[in-house]
Motif scaffolding. Structure first.
Motif, PDB file in Angstrom:
ATOM      1  N   ILE A 263      47.771  20.026  75.121  1.00  0.00           N
ATOM      2  CA  ILE A 263      48.395  18.726  75.355  1.00  0.00           C
ATOM      3  C   ILE A 263      49.318  18.467  74.179  1.00  0.00           C
ATOM      4  N   ALA A 264      50.612  18.578  74.418  1.00  0.00           N
ATOM      5  CA  ALA A 264      51.591  18.420  73.337  1.00  0.00           C
ATOM      6  C   ALA A 264      51.529  17.001  72.778  1.00  0.00           C
ATOM      7  N   ASP A 265      51.670  16.894  71.462  1.00  0.00           N
ATOM      8  CA  ASP A 265      51.714  15.582  70.809  1.00  0.00           C
ATOM      9  C   ASP A 265      53.148  15.068  70.874  1.00  0.00           C
ATOM     10  N   ARG A 266      53.428  14.263  71.893  1.00  0.00           N
ATOM     11  CA  ARG A 266      54.794  13.799  72.123  1.00  0.00           C
ATOM     12  C   ARG A 266      55.276  12.778  71.092  1.00  0.00           C
ATOM     13  N   SER A 267      54.364  12.275  70.256  1.00  0.00           N
ATOM     14  CA  SER A 267      54.784  11.318  69.234  1.00  0.00           C
ATOM     15  C   SER A 267      55.675  11.973  68.186  1.00  0.00           C
ATOM     16  N   HIS A 268      55.665  13.323  68.132  1.00  0.00           N
ATOM     17  CA  HIS A 268      56.491  14.039  67.167  1.00  0.00           C
ATOM     18  C   HIS A 268      57.828  14.495  67.747  1.00  0.00           C
ATOM     19  N   ASP A 269      58.068  14.239  69.052  1.00  0.00           N
ATOM     20  CA  ASP A 269      59.311  14.689  69.686  1.00  0.00           C
ATOM     21  C   ASP A 269      60.521  13.986  69.084  1.00  0.00           C
ATOM     22  N   LYS A 270      61.603  14.734  68.942  1.00  0.00           N
ATOM     23  CA  LYS A 270      62.898  14.181  68.534  1.00  0.00           C
ATOM     24  C   LYS A 270      63.863  14.418  69.697  1.00  0.00           C
ATOM     25  N   LEU A 271      63.971  13.446  70.583  1.00  0.00           N
ATOM     26  CA  LEU A 271      64.707  13.632  71.827  1.00  0.00           C
ATOM     27  C   LEU A 271      66.202  13.357  71.652  1.00  0.00           C
ATOM     28  N   GLY A 272      67.004  14.041  72.487  1.00  0.00           N
ATOM     29  CA  GLY A 272      68.450  13.890  72.442  1.00  0.00           C
ATOM     30  C   GLY A 272      69.009  13.466  73.784  1.00  0.00           C
ATOM     31  N   SER A 273      70.338  13.480  73.915  1.00  0.00           N
ATOM     32  CA  SER A 273      70.991  13.034  75.143  1.00  0.00           C
ATOM     33  C   SER A 273      70.680  13.949  76.324  1.00  0.00           C
ATOM     34  N   SER A 274      70.350  15.218  76.063  1.00  0.00           N
ATOM     35  CA  SER A 274      70.019  16.146  77.145  1.00  0.00           C
ATOM     36  C   SER A 274      68.611  15.920  77.690  1.00  0.00           C
ATOM     37  N   ASP A 275      67.883  14.962  77.106  1.00  0.00           N
ATOM     38  CA  ASP A 275      66.506  14.681  77.521  1.00  0.00           C
ATOM     39  C   ASP A 275      66.386  13.420  78.376  1.00  0.00           C
ATOM     40  N   LYS A 276      67.496  12.971  78.964  1.00  0.00           N
ATOM     41  CA  LYS A 276      67.447  11.747  79.766  1.00  0.00           C
ATOM     42  C   LYS A 276      66.432  11.842  80.898  1.00  0.00           C
ATOM     43  N   ALA A 277      66.372  12.993  81.558  1.00  0.00           N
ATOM     44  CA  ALA A 277      65.425  13.148  82.664  1.00  0.00           C
ATOM     45  C   ALA A 277      63.987  13.152  82.144  1.00  0.00           C
ATOM     46  N   ILE A 278      63.762  13.735  80.983  1.00  0.00           N
ATOM     47  CA  ILE A 278      62.426  13.748  80.383  1.00  0.00           C
ATOM     48  C   ILE A 278      61.987  12.320  80.074  1.00  0.00           C
ATOM     49  N   ILE A 279      62.893  11.545  79.491  1.00  0.00           N
ATOM     50  CA  ILE A 279      62.586  10.152  79.155  1.00  0.00           C
ATOM     51  C   ILE A 279      62.271   9.361  80.418  1.00  0.00           C
ATOM     52  N   GLU A 280      63.067   9.582  81.471  1.00  0.00           N
ATOM     53  CA  GLU A 280      62.836   8.871  82.727  1.00  0.00           C
ATOM     54  C   GLU A 280      61.475   9.235  83.321  1.00  0.00           C
ATOM     55  N   PHE A 281      61.129  10.528  83.298  1.00  0.00           N
ATOM     56  CA  PHE A 281      59.822  10.955  83.813  1.00  0.00           C
ATOM     57  C   PHE A 281      58.687  10.272  83.064  1.00  0.00           C
ATOM     58  N   ARG A 282      58.749  10.265  81.744  1.00  0.00           N
ATOM     59  CA  ARG A 282      57.672   9.673  80.953  1.00  0.00           C
ATOM     60  C   ARG A 282      57.547   8.178  81.222  1.00  0.00           C
ATOM     61  N   LYS A 283      58.664   7.477  81.247  1.00  0.00           N
ATOM     62  CA  LYS A 283      58.640   6.044  81.502  1.00  0.00           C
ATOM     63  C   LYS A 283      58.111   5.755  82.901  1.00  0.00           C
ATOM     64  N   GLN A 284      58.627   6.498  83.881  1.00  0.00           N
ATOM     65  CA  GLN A 284      58.273   6.223  85.272  1.00  0.00           C
ATOM     66  C   GLN A 284      56.811   6.513  85.553  1.00  0.00           C
ATOM     67  N   MET A 285      56.318   7.674  85.120  1.00  0.00           N
ATOM     68  CA  MET A 285      54.947   8.049  85.460  1.00  0.00           C
ATOM     69  C   MET A 285      53.919   7.311  84.612  1.00  0.00           C
ATOM     70  N   PHE A 286      54.260   6.963  83.379  1.00  0.00           N
ATOM     71  CA  PHE A 286      53.370   6.126  82.579  1.00  0.00           C
ATOM     72  C   PHE A 286      53.208   4.765  83.255  1.00  0.00           C
ATOM     73  N   SER A 287      54.322   4.194  83.706  1.00  0.00           N
ATOM     74  CA  SER A 287      54.284   2.919  84.400  1.00  0.00           C
ATOM     75  C   SER A 287      53.533   3.039  85.725  1.00  0.00           C
ATOM     76  N   ALA A 288      53.744   4.158  86.454  1.00  0.00           N
ATOM     77  CA  ALA A 288      53.088   4.354  87.747  1.00  0.00           C
ATOM     78  C   ALA A 288      51.576   4.484  87.599  1.00  0.00           C
ATOM     79  N   ALA A 289      51.126   5.183  86.543  1.00  0.00           N
ATOM     80  CA  ALA A 289      49.687   5.324  86.303  1.00  0.00           C
ATOM     81  C   ALA A 289      49.057   3.971  85.990  1.00  0.00           C
ATOM     82  N   ASN A 290      49.726   3.170  85.185  1.00  0.00           N
ATOM     83  CA  ASN A 290      49.206   1.846  84.864  1.00  0.00           C
ATOM     84  C   ASN A 290      49.183   0.950  86.094  1.00  0.00           C
TER      85      ASN A 290
END
Length: 418
Positions: free
Chosen positions: A353-380
């Motif tokens: 389980i990757a520790d995502r708190s250490h990620d340094k995301l860039g502009s090419s990670d827009k889809a990754i950011i959307e996935f995390r936001k969307q599925m975190f919200s969906a689980a809640n």
């Protein structure tokens, strides 16, 4: 993401919110080819941390039961599959595909327990090369939504299966990440100036662009989201863009850009918190690729590249995925053979389980950011008692979804090509 948020995204066992979300969808338990034989060998399957056994009975019906016999918890995967039921070896108790005890050899025929004994049986649906299971409330079984590739004939559907030793979410993030293909898979997807889109040969997918830093345009949808990775093409870059569109179909399916011969979908199915099963389906209504060709191209041939029962990789972290440093010196980018194994090396190297708190995301990670936001919200949302994302009467049938790969004029909107 904080570690607590990361756990909500990744963990699926027990009463985890993400697991509850998954249980409102039909989940692929195995490929049909794994249980093709009537009265054949039962198959162990683990999903969302639950152990099951899959079998095809004498009449050809598929059953999925709790692996442990309800009597003394011996494994039914070791049992006898015979005469329309699965018989535990320990005391001869036998269960049909619906979980009913049809014989209890160790008990008197008139014993009260014989009339009421059942084991847990899961609702099952077989379609499009897979056995699907419903793990949610059996009183609330949703209608089965045929997948996108169900429109193709059986001989135009090819499936790769491979175990990944890490959680489902970081594998799915790899599937929706269009930017990585220009680097990690560059030897398999080389630039060719004489093609106008992804062109499949026996060994490569040729691309009309050398652009490694696409700009991303993401659009949220009812089923998840879709996005375009827009690159500068080799030909007429002042007049057109090279566009590759990807669909995230919640909760675990990704429709990745096609090539000229076949369409492509990946399913990243959680086994438990720290393992998942990777399925890669190539299909087409008229063209396609054979099962043998597809598995050879991907380096995922059962018995050669993966265990034919567990689908664990022979090339794995313990042997550095058989990385060939001499091949790297000769020009191969990774020294690792096969697109899925290249991906696996990256996903598994992050940890279970990757520790995502250490990620340094860039502009090419827009889809990754959307996935995390969307599925975190969906689980809640599911934890609050709301319906799971991608369910409900107004959902778009998966068979109607499609994506695009090719050239788009500078004055066009990529959405019009979908």
């Amino acid at each position: 993401m904080t570690p607590k948020q990361n756990d909500i995204l990744c963990r699926v066992e027990g009463d985890a919110p993400m697991g509850a979300l998954m249980r409102q969808h039909w989940i692929p338990a195995c490929m049909s080819e794994e249980v093709v034989e009537r009265d054949g060998t039962p198959l162990r399957v683990r999903l969302l941390g639950e152990d099951m056994v899959v079998f095809r009975d004498t009449e050809g019906r598929i059953g999925i039961l709790d692996e442990q016999c309800p009597h003394r918890r011996a494994s039914l995967a070791l049992g006898r599959n015979e005469e329309s039921g699965l018989r535990c070896l320990y005391h001869g108790w036998k269960f049909d595909v619906d979980g009913n005890a049809v014989e209890m050899s160790s008990e008197p025929v008139d014993a009260k327990i014989c009339a009421t004994m059942k084991t847990k049986a899961y609702p099952v649906h077989e379609a499009a090369g897979f056995v699907w299971v419903w793990m949610g409330d059996p009183k609330q079984v949703d209608s089965f939504d045929p997948p996108a590739w169900s429109a193709a004939p059986d001989d135009k559907i090819a499936i790769v299966k491979m175990h990944a030793a890490c959680n489902w979410a970081q594998v799915l993030e790899g599937a929706i990440d269009s930017a990585h293909s220009s680097s990690l898979h560059s030897s398999n997807m080389p630039t060719a100036g004489n093609v106008s889109g992804s062109t499949a040969t026996d060994e490569h997918w040729l691309r009309p662009s050398a652009d490694k830093s696409p700009r991303l345009d993401v659009e949220r949808t009812d089923y998840g989201f879709r996005y375009a990775a827009i690159r500068k093409p080799v030909q007429e870059p002042d007049k057109q863009d090279y566009v590759r569109t990807t669909l995230f179909i919640a909760p675990f399916t990704v429709m990745i850009p096609p090539n000229n011969r076949y369409k492509l979908i990946q399913m990243l199915v959680p086994i438990d918190d720290t393992n998942c099963m990777f399925y890669w389906i190539a299909w087409h209504e008229t063209e396609g690729i054979s099962q043998d060709e597809w598995r050879k191209f991907c380096g995922a041939v059962p018995g050669v590249d993966v265990d034919p029962v567990t689908f664990r990789k022979f090339r794995n972290a313990e042997n550095n995925y058989c990385q060939d440093r001499e091949a790297m010196k000769a020009g191969d980018f990774t020294g690792i053979s096969g697109i899925p194994i290249q991906d696996m090396a990256m996903w598994e190297s992050m940890g279970a389980i990757a520790d995502r708190s250490h990620d340094k995301l860039g502009s090419s990670d827009k889809a990754i950011i959307e996935f995390r936001k969307q599925m975190f919200s969906a689980a809640n949302a599911v934890a609050r008692g709301e319906p799971a994302i991608g369910t409900g009467k107004d959902r778009i049938p998966h068979a109607q979804l499609s994506n695009y790969e090719g050239m788009v004029g500078k004055d066009e909107d990529w959405r019009d090509r979908m």
